[in-house]
Scaffold this active site. Structure first.
Site, PDB file in Angstrom:
ATOM      1  N   SER A 293       0.815  -1.221   0.000  1.00 18.05           N
ATOM      2  CA  SER A 293       0.000   0.000   0.000  1.00 18.05           C
ATOM      3  C   SER A 293       0.842   1.262   0.000  1.00 18.05           C
ATOM      4  O   SER A 293       0.524   2.234  -0.690  1.00 18.05           O
ATOM      5  CB  SER A 293      -0.939  -0.003   1.206  1.00 18.05           C
ATOM      6  OG  SER A 293      -1.791  -1.115   1.178  1.00 18.05           O
ATOM      7  N   HIS A 344       0.332   4.672   4.426  1.00 17.86           N
ATOM      8  CA  HIS A 344      -0.236   5.222   3.190  1.00 17.86           C
ATOM      9  C   HIS A 344       0.256   6.655   2.956  1.00 17.86           C
ATOM     10  O   HIS A 344       0.709   7.001   1.862  1.00 17.86           O
ATOM     11  CB  HIS A 344      -1.762   5.213   3.265  1.00 17.86           C
ATOM     12  CG  HIS A 344      -2.342   3.834   3.297  1.00 17.86           C
ATOM     13  ND1 HIS A 344      -3.697   3.595   3.457  1.00 17.86           N
ATOM     14  CD2 HIS A 344      -1.761   2.612   3.205  1.00 17.86           C
ATOM     15  CE1 HIS A 344      -3.913   2.286   3.448  1.00 17.86           C
ATOM     16  NE2 HIS A 344      -2.757   1.675   3.307  1.00 17.86           N
TER      17      HIS A 344
END
Length: 508
Positions: A293, A344
């Site tokens: 991610s 993220h």
């Protein structure tokens, strides 16, 4: 149709394309109808030009309605708000009947009210007045003069120049998206699928021990010197759904970034973004984590860097979609528990900075690239240093207990003891912490310390029957039989299993 209308048609087209940065949406085969688009100009997002001799105003009205419908189709593709269409007619003469009321105000189709058509009708009788109105609309200083019949060659040259400039600009913009064919994107997809199968084969992709064994981000081990864990989580995923979502995202985002930046630059951006995402997770999230991610959000960062340097092209092509998808993903991360949003955001920033370091193929901005390099090294180095000098900020009890249990199962009691004993916590340790600490102390023959730890565990959790049982064994070893019998009885009272009963029967 005389030379004046043809001259005005291509003169306006040249001005709008070359000086106003409009792009061609459609040019008719007869080259008498031209649609142009520029989203940034809110007063005239679309310009439609038609070179046609108009006889009656009824035809004019019908054509305006057709233009509104075509404009609505364009609106649905490029914007969700209102669309302003400037509709320009170039005719040798004006309609024979009254036409002014047809174009006096913008037209909006009754069923498609979000598209407004503002029409202008220009002929040899009114071209100076009407072109002046257009000049005010586009904030331009146009100077048009009537031509003689001998200027057809000049008109052809003007048309050729206009179309060539538009074609070259389109080729240049297209080339920005064709810097390299995707290769590393597919390679990383294959690697993460392969590693998922390996995890499933050796214990399961959701098994904590297996994830730790194969390189998941685990703060206690990073603090012990396993730096490679800043990179290996990029190819590991926790569960099939996690793998499927990240693989799909990488397929779309990775290929776009690799086409824009080229293969080698994409590889650098992806790895740096993945590293940055893990570092951010290391600082702000003590939990075990894995996944691509951070690197995938780095692809978002790379596309935002592209948009920062090519704002018009970015907004016209992918900008709105990128902003919407990015906002959804960040909102999802902030609202759904268990998602490593620090990773993220770290990957997003890392991808942007890495893109600034490599810049675009065949283009150099040395000073800018050096600034991005220095900023990247300063931020990443500072965060890593902070984590290693403040271990209490990057560890929590859960991760510490997981690693200590791993050491106990491997009979590395000294390492488990040191991990538990030397760690400072911002919050009061739990009964499980003291119980596991006492187990290592028993194995290392630190009996008095084990007694103290077990008493603390029982103080925090009076019905902790395993702690009572172990404490009975400790007192038995210290030959304090009354205390040993007391805790054996308490263990049986809470949970009368065979081991506890057997120990109590020895006293009886």
């Amino acid at each position: 149709m005389n030379n004046l209308e043809s001259y005005l048609f291509w003169k306006m087209a040249y001005f709008l394309i070359v000086e106003q940065d409009y792009r061609i949406v459609k040019l008719s085969q007869e080259q008498n109808e031209l649609w142009l688009e520029k989203r940034e100009n809110k007063q005239a997002q679309v310009v439609r030009m038609l070179k046609y001799d108009i006889d009656w105003s009824n035809w004019l009205q019908q054509d305006i309605e057709r233009t509104a419908l075509n404009g609505e189709r364009i609106r649905r593709q490029i914007t969700r708000g209102e669309l302003q269409v400037v509709n320009i007619y170039l005719s040798s003469y004006l309609p024979v009947d009254d036409y002014q009321f047809r174009i006096a105000r913008p037209y909006a189709h009754p069923n498609e009210s979000k598209t407004n058509v503002n029409s202008f009708l220009i002929s040899s009788a009114n071209y100076l007045e009407e072109t002046g109105r257009l000049a005010e609309l586009f904030d331009a200083n146009w100077i048009f003069s009537e031509l003689d019949d001998e200027n057809e060659e000049m008109i052809e040259e003007l048309k050729r120049d206009t179309l060539n400039i538009a074609l070259q600009r389109e080729k240049q913009e297209k080339a920005l998206f064709e810097q390299g064919k995707p290769f590393f994107t597919y390679m990383f997809i294959a690697i993460q699928v392969m590693m998922f199968l390996v995890l499933e084969l050796f214990g399961g992709s959701t098994d904590t021990s297996t994830l730790i064994q194969f390189g998941a981000k685990f703060n206690p081990l990073i603090l012990e010197g396993e730096w490679w864990r800043f990179l290996t989580p990029m190819v590991l995923h926790i569960g099939f759904l996690h793998l499927a979502m990240n693989t799909l995202a990488l397929f779309y985002l990775g290929t776009a970034v690799e086409r824009i930046f080229g293969r080698i630059r994409f590889l650098f951006i992806y790895i740096v973004a993945g590293f940055a995402g893990t570092v951010a997770s290391f600082i702000f999230s003590p939990n075990l984590s894995a996944g691509a991610s951070g690197a995938i959000f780095g692809c978002f960062g790379a596309l935002l860097y592209f948009g920062a340097l090519n704002p018009k092209l970015f907004l016209r092509t992918m900008g709105l979609n990128i902003f919407v998808v990015l906002a959804i993903n960040l909102s999802f991360g902030f609202t759904v528990p268990g998602i490593d949003n620090a990773g993220h955001i770290g990957g997003l920033i890392g991808g942007f900075l890495a893109s600034g370091i490599v810049h675009f193929p065949k283009k150099r901005k040395i000073v800018l690239q050096l600034v991005f390099l220095a900023l990247t090294l300063a931020v990443s180095g500072g965060m890593v240093r902070y984590g290693f000098t403040n271990p209490e900020q990057v560890l929590d009890e859960t991760s510490t207990l997981v690693l200590a249990q791993e050491y106990v199962e491997e009979e590395k009691y000294e390492q488990a003891y040191q991990l538990l004993h030397d760690l400072s916590y911002s919050e009061k340790p739990s009964s499980q912490y003291y119980f596991l600490l006492s187990f290592t102390e028993i194995k290392l023959e630190k009996i008095d310390d084990a007694e103290s730890s077990l008493l603390k565990a029982i103080e925090l959790e009076p019905n902790f029957h395993e702690a009572h049982y172990n404490l009975a064994l400790v007192y038995l070893q210290k030959q304090e039989f009354e205390k040993a019998k007391l805790h054996a009885e308490k263990a049986v009272e809470i949970n009368p299993n065979q081991d506890y009963l057997r120990l109590l029967n020895q006293f009886n």
